[in-house]
Enzyme design. Structure first.
Site, PDB file in Angstrom:
ATOM      1  N   ARG A  99     -18.277 -27.975 -11.082  1.00  0.00           N
ATOM      2  CA  ARG A  99     -18.030 -29.125 -11.970  1.00  0.00           C
ATOM      3  C   ARG A  99     -18.554 -30.412 -11.340  1.00  0.00           C
ATOM      4  O   ARG A  99     -19.136 -31.263 -12.019  1.00  0.00           O
ATOM      5  CB  ARG A  99     -16.525 -29.276 -12.242  1.00  0.00           C
ATOM      6  CG  ARG A  99     -15.967 -28.256 -13.203  1.00  0.00           C
ATOM      7  CD  ARG A  99     -14.510 -28.536 -13.510  1.00  0.00           C
ATOM      8  NE  ARG A  99     -14.318 -29.809 -14.191  1.00  0.00           N
ATOM      9  CZ  ARG A  99     -13.135 -30.399 -14.350  1.00  0.00           C
ATOM     10  NH1 ARG A  99     -12.042 -29.828 -13.892  1.00  0.00           N
ATOM     11  NH2 ARG A  99     -13.038 -31.546 -14.973  1.00  0.00           N
ATOM     12  N   PRO A 147      -6.296 -38.897  -6.614  1.00  0.00           N
ATOM     13  CA  PRO A 147      -5.151 -38.011  -6.321  1.00  0.00           C
ATOM     14  C   PRO A 147      -5.593 -36.743  -5.591  1.00  0.00           C
ATOM     15  O   PRO A 147      -6.773 -36.558  -5.315  1.00  0.00           O
ATOM     16  CB  PRO A 147      -4.652 -37.670  -7.722  1.00  0.00           C
ATOM     17  CG  PRO A 147      -5.900 -37.592  -8.534  1.00  0.00           C
ATOM     18  CD  PRO A 147      -6.866 -38.605  -7.944  1.00  0.00           C
ATOM     19  N   LYS A 172     -10.456 -44.815  -1.736  1.00  0.00           N
ATOM     20  CA  LYS A 172      -9.219 -44.487  -1.006  1.00  0.00           C
ATOM     21  C   LYS A 172      -8.732 -43.144  -1.558  1.00  0.00           C
ATOM     22  O   LYS A 172      -8.075 -43.094  -2.591  1.00  0.00           O
ATOM     23  CB  LYS A 172      -8.180 -45.592  -1.266  1.00  0.00           C
ATOM     24  CG  LYS A 172      -7.200 -45.860  -0.147  1.00  0.00           C
ATOM     25  CD  LYS A 172      -6.414 -44.656   0.316  1.00  0.00           C
ATOM     26  CE  LYS A 172      -5.314 -44.275  -0.643  1.00  0.00           C
ATOM     27  NZ  LYS A 172      -4.694 -42.980  -0.324  1.00  0.00           N
ATOM     28  N   GLU A 245      -5.762 -43.614 -15.017  1.00  0.00           N
ATOM     29  CA  GLU A 245      -5.727 -42.241 -15.559  1.00  0.00           C
ATOM     30  C   GLU A 245      -4.505 -41.588 -14.940  1.00  0.00           C
ATOM     31  O   GLU A 245      -4.516 -41.204 -13.773  1.00  0.00           O
ATOM     32  CB  GLU A 245      -7.012 -41.480 -15.197  1.00  0.00           C
ATOM     33  CG  GLU A 245      -8.300 -42.133 -15.673  1.00  0.00           C
ATOM     34  CD  GLU A 245      -8.434 -42.222 -17.181  1.00  0.00           C
ATOM     35  OE1 GLU A 245      -7.670 -41.538 -17.902  1.00  0.00           O
ATOM     36  OE2 GLU A 245      -9.279 -42.986 -17.653  1.00  0.00           O
ATOM     37  N   CYS A 279      -3.941 -32.746 -14.711  1.00  0.00           N
ATOM     38  CA  CYS A 279      -3.205 -33.692 -15.558  1.00  0.00           C
ATOM     39  C   CYS A 279      -3.131 -33.172 -16.989  1.00  0.00           C
ATOM     40  O   CYS A 279      -2.200 -33.471 -17.715  1.00  0.00           O
ATOM     41  CB  CYS A 279      -3.872 -35.061 -15.512  1.00  0.00           C
ATOM     42  SG  CYS A 279      -5.639 -34.973 -15.823  1.00  0.00           S
ATOM     43  N   THR A 280      -4.126 -32.338 -17.384  1.00  0.00           N
ATOM     44  CA  THR A 280      -4.164 -31.822 -18.757  1.00  0.00           C
ATOM     45  C   THR A 280      -3.696 -30.367 -18.835  1.00  0.00           C
ATOM     46  O   THR A 280      -3.902 -29.715 -19.856  1.00  0.00           O
ATOM     47  CB  THR A 280      -5.600 -31.893 -19.296  1.00  0.00           C
ATOM     48  OG1 THR A 280      -6.453 -31.240 -18.346  1.00  0.00           O
ATOM     49  CG2 THR A 280      -6.050 -33.318 -19.511  1.00  0.00           C
ATOM     50  N   GLU A 373       6.689 -34.612 -16.221  1.00  0.00           N
ATOM     51  CA  GLU A 373       5.556 -33.789 -15.811  1.00  0.00           C
ATOM     52  C   GLU A 373       5.999 -32.822 -14.698  1.00  0.00           C
ATOM     53  O   GLU A 373       6.496 -33.260 -13.668  1.00  0.00           O
ATOM     54  CB  GLU A 373       4.438 -34.697 -15.289  1.00  0.00           C
ATOM     55  CG  GLU A 373       3.191 -33.946 -14.899  1.00  0.00           C
ATOM     56  CD  GLU A 373       2.094 -34.870 -14.375  1.00  0.00           C
ATOM     57  OE1 GLU A 373       2.395 -35.774 -13.588  1.00  0.00           O
ATOM     58  OE2 GLU A 373       0.921 -34.673 -14.768  1.00  0.00           O
TER      59      GLU A 373
HETATM   60  P1  NAP Z   1      -0.036 -40.344  -6.586  1.00  0.00           P
HETATM   61  O1  NAP Z   1       1.105 -40.008  -5.733  1.00  0.00           O
HETATM   62  O2  NAP Z   1       0.146 -41.391  -7.629  1.00  0.00           O
HETATM   63  O3  NAP Z   1      -1.233 -40.752  -5.589  1.00  0.00           O
HETATM   64  C1  NAP Z   1      -2.510 -41.057  -6.098  1.00  0.00           C
HETATM   65  C2  NAP Z   1      -3.224 -41.982  -5.140  1.00  0.00           C
HETATM   66  O4  NAP Z   1      -2.546 -43.239  -5.103  1.00  0.00           O
HETATM   67  C3  NAP Z   1      -3.263 -41.475  -3.705  1.00  0.00           C
HETATM   68  O5  NAP Z   1      -4.528 -41.768  -3.161  1.00  0.00           O
HETATM   69  C4  NAP Z   1      -2.167 -42.287  -3.049  1.00  0.00           C
HETATM   70  O6  NAP Z   1      -2.364 -42.464  -1.680  1.00  0.00           O
HETATM   71  C5  NAP Z   1      -2.327 -43.622  -3.754  1.00  0.00           C
HETATM   72  N1  NAP Z   1      -1.152 -44.501  -3.683  1.00  0.00           N
HETATM   73  C6  NAP Z   1       0.134 -44.181  -3.383  1.00  0.00           C
HETATM   74  N2  NAP Z   1       0.909 -45.284  -3.448  1.00  0.00           N
HETATM   75  C7  NAP Z   1       0.099 -46.321  -3.778  1.00  0.00           C
HETATM   76  C8  NAP Z   1       0.303 -47.708  -4.001  1.00  0.00           C
HETATM   77  N3  NAP Z   1       1.508 -48.255  -3.896  1.00  0.00           N
HETATM   78  N4  NAP Z   1      -0.739 -48.479  -4.328  1.00  0.00           N
HETATM   79  C9  NAP Z   1      -1.979 -47.937  -4.455  1.00  0.00           C
HETATM   80  N5  NAP Z   1      -2.239 -46.623  -4.268  1.00  0.00           N
HETATM   81  C10 NAP Z   1      -1.212 -45.823  -3.931  1.00  0.00           C
HETATM   82  O7  NAP Z   1      -0.612 -39.066  -7.367  1.00  0.00           O
HETATM   83  P2  NAP Z   1      -0.834 -37.615  -6.795  1.00  0.00           P
HETATM   84  O8  NAP Z   1       0.501 -37.005  -6.566  1.00  0.00           O
HETATM   85  O9  NAP Z   1      -1.836 -37.640  -5.697  1.00  0.00           O
HETATM   86  O10 NAP Z   1      -1.568 -36.926  -8.040  1.00  0.00           O
HETATM   87  C11 NAP Z   1      -0.910 -36.221  -9.061  1.00  0.00           C
HETATM   88  C12 NAP Z   1      -0.794 -37.071 -10.294  1.00  0.00           C
HETATM   89  O11 NAP Z   1      -2.087 -37.486 -10.721  1.00  0.00           O
HETATM   90  C13 NAP Z   1      -0.198 -36.311 -11.461  1.00  0.00           C
HETATM   91  O12 NAP Z   1       0.737 -37.123 -12.108  1.00  0.00           O
HETATM   92  C14 NAP Z   1      -1.395 -36.051 -12.357  1.00  0.00           C
HETATM   93  O13 NAP Z   1      -1.082 -35.857 -13.713  1.00  0.00           O
HETATM   94  C15 NAP Z   1      -2.197 -37.285 -12.133  1.00  0.00           C
HETATM   95  N6  NAP Z   1      -3.597 -37.091 -12.534  1.00  0.00           N
HETATM   96  C16 NAP Z   1      -4.065 -37.726 -13.652  1.00  0.00           C
HETATM   97  C17 NAP Z   1      -5.363 -37.499 -14.088  1.00  0.00           C
HETATM   98  C18 NAP Z   1      -5.925 -38.172 -15.310  1.00  0.00           C
HETATM   99  O14 NAP Z   1      -7.135 -38.175 -15.455  1.00  0.00           O
HETATM  100  N7  NAP Z   1      -5.111 -38.708 -16.192  1.00  0.00           N
HETATM  101  C19 NAP Z   1      -6.176 -36.634 -13.363  1.00  0.00           C
HETATM  102  C20 NAP Z   1      -5.659 -36.021 -12.228  1.00  0.00           C
HETATM  103  C21 NAP Z   1      -4.366 -36.260 -11.818  1.00  0.00           C
HETATM  104  P3  NAP Z   1      -1.565 -41.580  -0.598  1.00  0.00           P
HETATM  105  O15 NAP Z   1      -2.005 -40.185  -0.818  1.00  0.00           O
HETATM  106  O16 NAP Z   1      -2.057 -42.152   0.686  1.00  0.00           O
HETATM  107  O17 NAP Z   1      -0.110 -41.793  -0.849  1.00  0.00           O
END
Ligand code: NAP
Length: 471
Positions: A99, A147, A172, A245, A279-280, A373
């Site tokens: 992909r 993420p 990042k 997103e 996410c989907t 979720e």
């Molecule tokens: P997350 O905990 O929100 O972390 C995402 C990113 O944000 C990481 O790089 C994290 O860094 C950083 N981060 C954490 N705290 C922050 C802050 N206060 N300010 C700025 N950045 C910060 O998400 P995740 O657990 O990695 O990913 C899973 C989520 O992503 C699920 O909810 C999923 O549905 C969603 N997602 C959405 C899509 C879409 O296109 N809609 C696609 C994929 C995933 P650290 O790792 O250093 O904490």
């Protein structure tokens, strides 16, 4: 064991403080990455803003195309690295690298496309003999925060469009899966990307992510991740472009006129692929009550085919989730649903970070598993009365990312497309189906309605300039 580094515009950061990354399946140390401090973050911002010789469209094309070729050559290595740091099965990670090469292909092609429009002005009584032209100019500096769930593809989906648009970027990546992001950055440098175009920083949130988000000189923050973090960024980002997103809990609606074989296949693929960490991914299977019993019986048999275990074994279809706390959360929401009357028909158990593919029926509509979720391989089945009931139930949560509908009735399909409050509706497909360049993104708590996908993302990384000439 890999010893990798954060990079400021091509310069390796020394390894004063190292982040350790462990394999979620067996606990082994996969690698380390040097971490940035506040001072390093400020240096990366300065380096991006200082810029360099702007890239022509052809140079952007060449770099992206070369990166794609290098990625194809090292497909196996990248797939193994993603597998080791995320616990995703090797089948999934090979697919993910494929992909990512698509994203690079499409971005390379788009870099060559003209992006302007022409408006002749003598088309109304108020007009005159002029022409207005538009062109796109790259923004000065963008920040991308990604993420863990697609360690490569989430990164490529932001980096490639930024390069195609000519915008310098600071990346990042998730601290859970930074190794793939760093290796990909090295691939871009090797393909000839000028160092000023990309820095990649790993480090404490207060010294890196929050500083990048809040810096007034950064013109765009493109974030993919959880709703909670996305909303906290929205409240602190200030005056700049923002792409969010966020999370989802996609429904797959199976109507009584559905092709049953197709419905079963889509429900299983949607629920269990990528360990349910998309996410989907299908997070709720809403089945018409007339066919619910037959569907459930056959779906359990299909779900049994999703072998789980060692992610590096090619026979494994479902690897771990990202870590043990994530698996514990999934186990907990299953137990809570059972306490509310749901029945586990398959799986339900956790082994470390490995959550068994789980089929669970009679899930109450207010169960935490389906209102929030649940980022893992859970397949909750809920009965619905009819299409209206399914639409109301789908729309009842805070999310609005994507939905799938399985039906052979065109009227039902059209009604669903018009009524579902989500960013994407796929008929007779999984909610997540897309082309890497088609528009993608959610509404409500899933996002601000600003789309990604190569073409839309390139728009985010640039501004439209309008100019006019007498004609
Ligand atoms: P997350 O905990 O929100 O972390 C995402 C990113 O944000 C990481 O790089 C994290 O860094 C950083 N981060 C954490 N705290 C922050 C802050 N206060 N300010 C700025 N950045 C910060 O998400 P995740 O657990 O990695 O990913 C899973 C989520 O992503 C699920 O909810 C999923 O549905 C969603 N997602 C959405 C899509 C879409 O296109 N809609 C696609 C994929 C995933 P650290 O790792 O250093 O904490």
């Amino acid at each position: 064991m890999l010893e990798l580094h954060s990079y400021i515009a091509g310069e390796k950061l020394p390894g004063n403080s190292m982040l350790e990354v462990y394999n979620p399946y067996n606990g082994s140390l996969v690698g380390t990455v040097s971490q940035a401090t506040l001072k390093d973050t400020q240096s990366a911002i300065a380096a991006g803003l200082k810029g360099g010789q702007p890239l022509t469209r052809y140079e952007r094309y060449e770099i992206l195309d070369k990166t794609k070729q290098l990625l194809l050559e090292r497909k196996e290595m990248f797939a193994q690295l993603i597998c080791a740091e995320s616990g995703l099965s090797i089948n999934e990670t090979l697919y993910e690298v494929g992909r990512a090469t698509d994203v690079l292909s499409f971005a390379a092609m788009e870099a060559l496309q003209d992006d302007g429009d022409i408006y002749s002005c003598d088309i109304s009584p108020q007009g005159k003999a002029r022409k207005i032209y538009t062109c796109r100019e790259p923004i000065d500096l963008a920040v991308a925060i990604t993420p863990f769930n697609h360690p490569l593809n989430q990164v490529v989906h932001k980096v490639a469009p930024a390069i195609a648009a000519g915008a310098p970027l600071i990346l990042k990546p998730s601290e859970k899966t930074p190794l793939t992001a760093i290796r990909f950055t090295e691939l871009l440098y090797e393909a000839g990307l000028p160092p000023y175009m990309l820095s990649v920083l790993v480090g404490p949130t207060k010294e890196v992510a929050q500083v990048l988000v809040q810096d007034k000189r950064v013109q765009l923050v493109s974030f993919t991740g959880s709703v909670a973090v996305g909303k906290s960024i929205a409240s602190s980002v200030g005056y700049k472009k923002l792409v969010l997103e966020l999370g989802g809990n996609a429904a797959l609606i199976v109507l009584d006129d559905a092709d049953m074989d197709l419905a079963i296949k889509l429900a299983a693929e949607g629920s269990f692929r990528n360990s349910g960490q998309r996410c989907t991914a299908v997070k709720r299977i809403l089945v018409h009550k007339k066919i619910a019993d037959t569907f459930t019986e056959r779906f359990v048999e299909e779900a049994k085919q999703y072998t789980f275990g060692d992610p590096s074994d090619p026979a494994t279809r479902v690897g771990t989730v990202i870590d043990e706390p994530a698996a514990k959360y999934l186990e907990e929401v299953v137990q809570k649903a059972v306490a509310q009357g749901a029945r586990v028909l398959l799986g339900g158990q956790r082994h470390g970070a490995l959550m068994e593919p789980t089929v669970i029926a009679n899930v109450p509509r207010n169960a935490q598993m389906v209102t929030c979720e649940s980022f893992g391989p859970l397949a909750p089945i809920m009965k619905v009365k009819d299409l209206d009931d399914a639409i109301a139930l789908t729309n009842s949560t805070v999310y609005g990312l994507a939905s799938g509908v399985v039906t052979q009735n065109l009227e039902h399909a059209i009604k669903a497309i018009k009524s579902l409050k989500v960013g994407t509706v796929n008929i007779n497909e999984v909610p997540g189906y897309r082309l890497e360049k088609s528009p993608f993104g959610g509404i409500k708590d899933s996002g601000l309605g600003i789309k990604e996908g190569v073409i839309e993302a390139m728009k985010c990384f640039s501004y439209v300039k309008t100019y006019s000439l007498p004609w």
